[in-house]
Write a protein that holds these residues in place. Structure first.
Motif, PDB file in Angstrom:
ATOM      1  N   SER A  71       0.851  -1.178   0.000  1.00  0.00           N
ATOM      2  CA  SER A  71       0.000   0.000   0.000  1.00  0.00           C
ATOM      3  C   SER A  71       0.895   1.240   0.000  1.00  0.00           C
ATOM      4  N   LEU A  72       0.672   2.130  -0.979  1.00  0.00           N
ATOM      5  CA  LEU A  72       1.511   3.326  -1.134  1.00  0.00           C
ATOM      6  C   LEU A  72       0.659   4.584  -1.204  1.00  0.00           C
ATOM      7  N   ASP A  77       4.065  -1.606  -6.690  1.00  0.00           N
ATOM      8  CA  ASP A  77       5.500  -1.777  -6.469  1.00  0.00           C
ATOM      9  C   ASP A  77       6.132  -0.386  -6.558  1.00  0.00           C
ATOM     10  N   SER A  78       6.603   0.107  -5.449  1.00  0.00           N
ATOM     11  CA  SER A  78       7.133   1.473  -5.364  1.00  0.00           C
ATOM     12  C   SER A  78       8.250   1.723  -6.371  1.00  0.00           C
ATOM     13  N   MET A  79       9.203   0.791  -6.457  1.00  0.00           N
ATOM     14  CA  MET A  79      10.336   0.985  -7.361  1.00  0.00           C
ATOM     15  C   MET A  79       9.869   1.128  -8.808  1.00  0.00           C
ATOM     16  N   HIS A  80       8.961   0.262  -9.227  1.00  0.00           N
ATOM     17  CA  HIS A  80       8.493   0.313 -10.614  1.00  0.00           C
ATOM     18  C   HIS A  80       7.654   1.570 -10.881  1.00  0.00           C
ATOM     19  N   LEU A 114      -4.437   4.538 -12.106  1.00  0.00           N
ATOM     20  CA  LEU A 114      -4.214   3.344 -11.291  1.00  0.00           C
ATOM     21  C   LEU A 114      -5.380   3.170 -10.327  1.00  0.00           C
ATOM     22  N   PRO A 115      -5.831   1.935 -10.128  1.00  0.00           N
ATOM     23  CA  PRO A 115      -6.946   1.719  -9.209  1.00  0.00           C
ATOM     24  C   PRO A 115      -6.540   2.042  -7.770  1.00  0.00           C
ATOM     25  N   LEU A 116      -7.487   2.599  -7.040  1.00  0.00           N
ATOM     26  CA  LEU A 116      -7.236   2.882  -5.623  1.00  0.00           C
ATOM     27  C   LEU A 116      -7.043   1.571  -4.872  1.00  0.00           C
ATOM     28  N   ASP A 117      -6.323   1.615  -3.763  1.00  0.00           N
ATOM     29  CA  ASP A 117      -5.936   0.425  -3.006  1.00  0.00           C
ATOM     30  C   ASP A 117      -7.139  -0.431  -2.628  1.00  0.00           C
ATOM     31  N   TYR A 118      -8.262   0.174  -2.275  1.00  0.00           N
ATOM     32  CA  TYR A 118      -9.397  -0.626  -1.831  1.00  0.00           C
ATOM     33  C   TYR A 118     -10.040  -1.414  -2.978  1.00  0.00           C
ATOM     34  N   LEU A 119      -9.627  -1.152  -4.219  1.00  0.00           N
ATOM     35  CA  LEU A 119     -10.139  -1.895  -5.369  1.00  0.00           C
ATOM     36  C   LEU A 119      -9.238  -3.070  -5.730  1.00  0.00           C
ATOM     37  N   ARG A 120      -8.307  -3.362  -4.856  1.00  0.00           N
ATOM     38  CA  ARG A 120      -7.317  -4.408  -5.119  1.00  0.00           C
ATOM     39  C   ARG A 120      -7.988  -5.669  -5.640  1.00  0.00           C
TER      40      ARG A 120
END
Length: 170
Positions: free
Chosen positions: A7-8, A46-49, A153-159
């Motif tokens: 989660s970022l 992925d933070s790095m990517h 990018l989809p929001l985290d809760y849409l994982r």
């Protein structure tokens, strides 16, 4: 590539990349405007990517700018997504080239205007990574007026339960 997703806060990631890029742009007298309007900005990524994707878009905006680069990097919400947008006032891309810009090894011919180095892999990599994060990428450009690239990018809760692997193409 294997993605190490977590989660970022996307605004924090964008600020980090922008801070590094500001140093490069200062040397050329360029300007990077940062506009972080996304209120809901948590993604599972992925933070790095994601940092590499943003860096690649900023590098392209700088490389294809004539004179002093003027770039805007922004975030905002659209539906259930957070969008990263990179706007430049560079040379732009013709409609014909836009059809191919995300293909592997594709390079737009710039004639003698610029001595732009590269292998035609950057936007291919960007598109693959965005799609691996269940996102979309779009390009709006006009020759002589600049370009705008948007990544949603989809929001985290849409994982979604999706594969975290990008398959190698042969």
């Amino acid at each position: 590539y294997k993605l190490n997703q977590e989660s970022l806060n996307l605004n924090t990631v964008v600020e980090k990349v922008a801070d590094s890029f500001q140093l490069l742009l200062k040397e050329k007298g360029g300007v990077l405007k940062l506009q972080l309007d996304a209120v809901n900005n948590h993604i599972f990524a992925d933070s790095m990517h994601i940092e590499n994707v943003i860096s690649n878009l900023l590098d392209n905006a700088e490389k294809y700018s004539e004179g002093t680069p003027e770039i805007t990097l922004s975030t905002f919400n659209r539906n259930d997504h957070v969008v990263i947008a990179v706007d430049d006032k560079g040379i732009g891309i013709s409609a014909e080239n836009q059809k191919h810009i995300f293909r592997k090894m594709y390079r737009v011919h710039t004639g003698n205007l610029h001595n732009v180095k590269g292998f035609g892999l950057g936007l291919y990599y960007v598109k693959r990574l965005v799609e691996a994060h269940n996102g979309t990428i779009s390009l709006h450009s006009e020759p002589g007026k600049g370009s705008r690239v948007e990544i949603a990018l989809p929001l985290d809760y849409l994982r979604k339960s999706s594969t975290n692997l990008i398959k190698n193409e042969s």
